[in-house]
Design an enzyme around this catalytic site. Structure first.
Site, PDB file in Angstrom:
ATOM      1  N   ASP A 194       6.875  -9.759 -16.745  1.00 59.05           N
ATOM      2  CA  ASP A 194       5.853 -10.526 -17.748  1.00 59.05           C
ATOM      3  C   ASP A 194       6.303 -11.433 -18.500  1.00 59.05           C
ATOM      4  OD1 ASP A 194       4.212  -8.529 -16.553  1.00 59.05           O
ATOM      5  OD2 ASP A 194       3.639  -7.586 -18.405  1.00 59.05           O
ATOM      6  N   HIS A 207     -10.025   9.140  11.686  1.00 62.33           N
ATOM      7  CA  HIS A 207     -11.268   9.559  11.400  1.00 62.33           C
ATOM      8  C   HIS A 207     -11.528  11.193  10.826  1.00 62.33           C
ATOM      9  CE1 HIS A 207     -15.761   9.969  11.528  1.00 62.33           C
ATOM     10  NE2 HIS A 207     -15.511  11.415  12.058  1.00 62.33           N
TER      11      HIS A 207
END
Ligand code: NAD
Length: 459
Positions: A308, A440
């Site tokens: 940052d 799935h």
């Protein structure tokens, strides 16, 4: 002879990743930390917030199944215990960061570091020397110059995360960015009335418009009040009484009264006091950020800045990647940091995740692209888990069919986004991604639907 080959100032994601890589490459390294190891992400940011959201998510799931008549009783939360649980999680993980330094034989030195000329670092009474220094001191919340920000009821995200035994009677959040939205999700799930005051024309203004609109609809359904184009002018009252937040929408003056205010209008680099005055003059800045080149070199020889402090993207995983790439450069190894494929995730319900380009950005940049989408109405896991509208959008280049980006708003999207990131980094095409069989029943399988839609549009 220097005391160390490398000194890293700060033990957040950037500093920790840099230290780990330095140890792997055999550099004699020290990390200097003024606070608990782990930095903002672990102690005052991502992790404590996720601990709170984990529990508020359970409450929200409970309420949904209660409405279906499946679960009975009350999902009562003990706020004092919840915040203590959050602290326990953070302490545990911070302890693991410290242990990882010990294992890697990286010296953890406690205290506030100030960089002096000649690659000397002052920590209290000690002066340490290093061949190279990485600044990784992170960021602090921005407090706008508005009267009333010093009232005890007005807090930053770091202050509100400390928690109390009672939830706020009501909460006004200044800023509808990532932090504001995650706290709005947490508090509204626990039954606190939340008002978001956002200066731009929509919440999450830097993200895809459809995400903002869908999220605004979901939050409103949960009782959150959202005011956009709202510029806060002052906070009054407080000190044990309710706080009145005054704001303007255009010429119109409005106000809202609440128990507490969360100010979440961004974070700024924690560059103040990091360098002594002489060195500060030598350091080139880019606005509030320390200016760096592609190898994270600052204008001071042998001094680097990552995370940052220097990055436009204020995300923990971007900071870690920068820390690693920076050390690779210092050690003379190939240094790779792919700034245009940094995923961002917002832990709302459903989760939001995005990477690379969205449709509008591609259009504005004149990049010929197409978007495929899937709305998850018939995705079984989605129907099981939520009543909210969930969707996936994937963007690819019209000419080469390579994946350029994706915006997901669905269950587990913070995990699914890595598949798209991998595709962007490795230059995969829609056709190559369609060759993958996704299991799935999963949220993930809807990606195949979005890719099929995209393939159809590309022809
Ligand atoms: P932000 O920049 O994401 O959002 C701040 C918002 O406040 C913006 O929408 C802005 O328009 C608005 N704003 C600014 N001044 C205002 C004013 N005076 N009145 C009303 N609205 C105003 O900043 P943030 O939410 O504070 O987050 C800080 C950083 O931390 C961000 O870079 C974010 O990416 C990072 N972060 C990431 C995550 C995550 O990835 N899940 C979580 C938390 C924080």
């Amino acid at each position: 002879m220097s005391d160390y080959q490398l000194i890293i100032i700060g033990s957040g994601p950037a500093g920790t990743a840099a230290a780990g890589q330095a140890a792997r490459l055999g550099l004699h390294t020290a990390v200097i930390e003024n606070d608990k190891p782990g930095g903002t992400c672990l102690n005052r940011g991502c992790i404590p917030t996720k601990a709170l959201l984990h529990v508020s998510g359970l409450v929200s799931d409970f309420k949904r199944e209660q409405a279906h008549g499946i679960l009975e009783g009350e999902a009562a939360v003990n706020p004092g215990r919840l915040f203590a649980y959050k602290d326990e999680i953070c302490e545990k993980l911070s302890g693991q960061v410290e242990a990882s330094f010990r294992t890697a034989k990286v010296d953890l030195i406690r205290g506030k570091a100030v960089l002096l000329p000649g690659n000397r670092v002052r920590v209290g009474e000690r002066i340490l020397t290093a061949q190279d220094v990485i600044l990784a001191a992170g960021s602090v919340p921005v407090i706008p110059p508005i009267p009333g920000m010093d009232l005890p009821e007005v807090m930053t995200s770091e202050e509100i995360l400390k928690g109390t035994d009672a939830l706020p009677s009501s909460l006004v959040i200044i800023g509808g960015g990532v932090i504001g939205i995650e706290f709005a999700t947490f508090y509204s799930d626990l039954g606190v009335h939340v008002t978001i005051l956002e200066g731009m024309d929509r919440i999450l203004p830097t993200l895809d418009r459809e995400i903002s609109q869908n999220l605004a609809r979901i939050l409103k359904k949960r009782g959150v009040t959202i005011c956009t184009k709202a510029m806060v002018t002052r906070c009054e009252g407080g000190s044990g009484s309710p706080v009145t937040v005054r704001f303007k929408t255009g010429e119109e003056e409005q106000s809202v009264t609440c128990g507490n205010v969360l100010c979440a209008v961004g974070r700024k680099p924690a560059a103040e006091g990091l360098l002594n005055e002489d060195l500060q003059k030598e350091l080139r800045m880019d606005g509030r950020r320390i200016a760096v080149d592609e190898y994270f070199r600052t204008s001071v020889p042998h001094v680097y800045a990552v995370g940052d402090l220097s990055s436009k993207i204020q995300l923990a995983h971007a900071a870690s990647a920068q820390g690693t790439a920076c050390v690779n450069h210092i050690a003379g190894k190939p240094s790779v940091y792919t700034a245009d494929a940094v995923p961002s995730c917002i832990f709302t319900k459903p989760e939001i995740a995005a990477v690379g380009l969205d449709e509008q950005t591609a259009k504005d940049a004149g990049i010929p692209a197409a978007a495929g989408r899937a709305v998850l109405f018939s995705n079984a896991r989605t129907v099981l888990a939520t009543d909210e509208r969930c969707f996936m959008k994937v963007i690819a280049g019209r000419e080469d069919h390579r994946i350029l980006g994706a915006q997901l708003m669905c269950g587990r999207s913070s995990e699914i986004i890595s598949e798209i990131t991998e595709a962007i980094v490795n230059g995969l095409t829609v056709e190559q991604m369609l060759a993958v069989i996704r299991p799935h029943p999963t949220f993930h399988e809807a990606l195949t639907d979005a890719l099929r839609d995209l393939a159809g549009k590309l022809g």
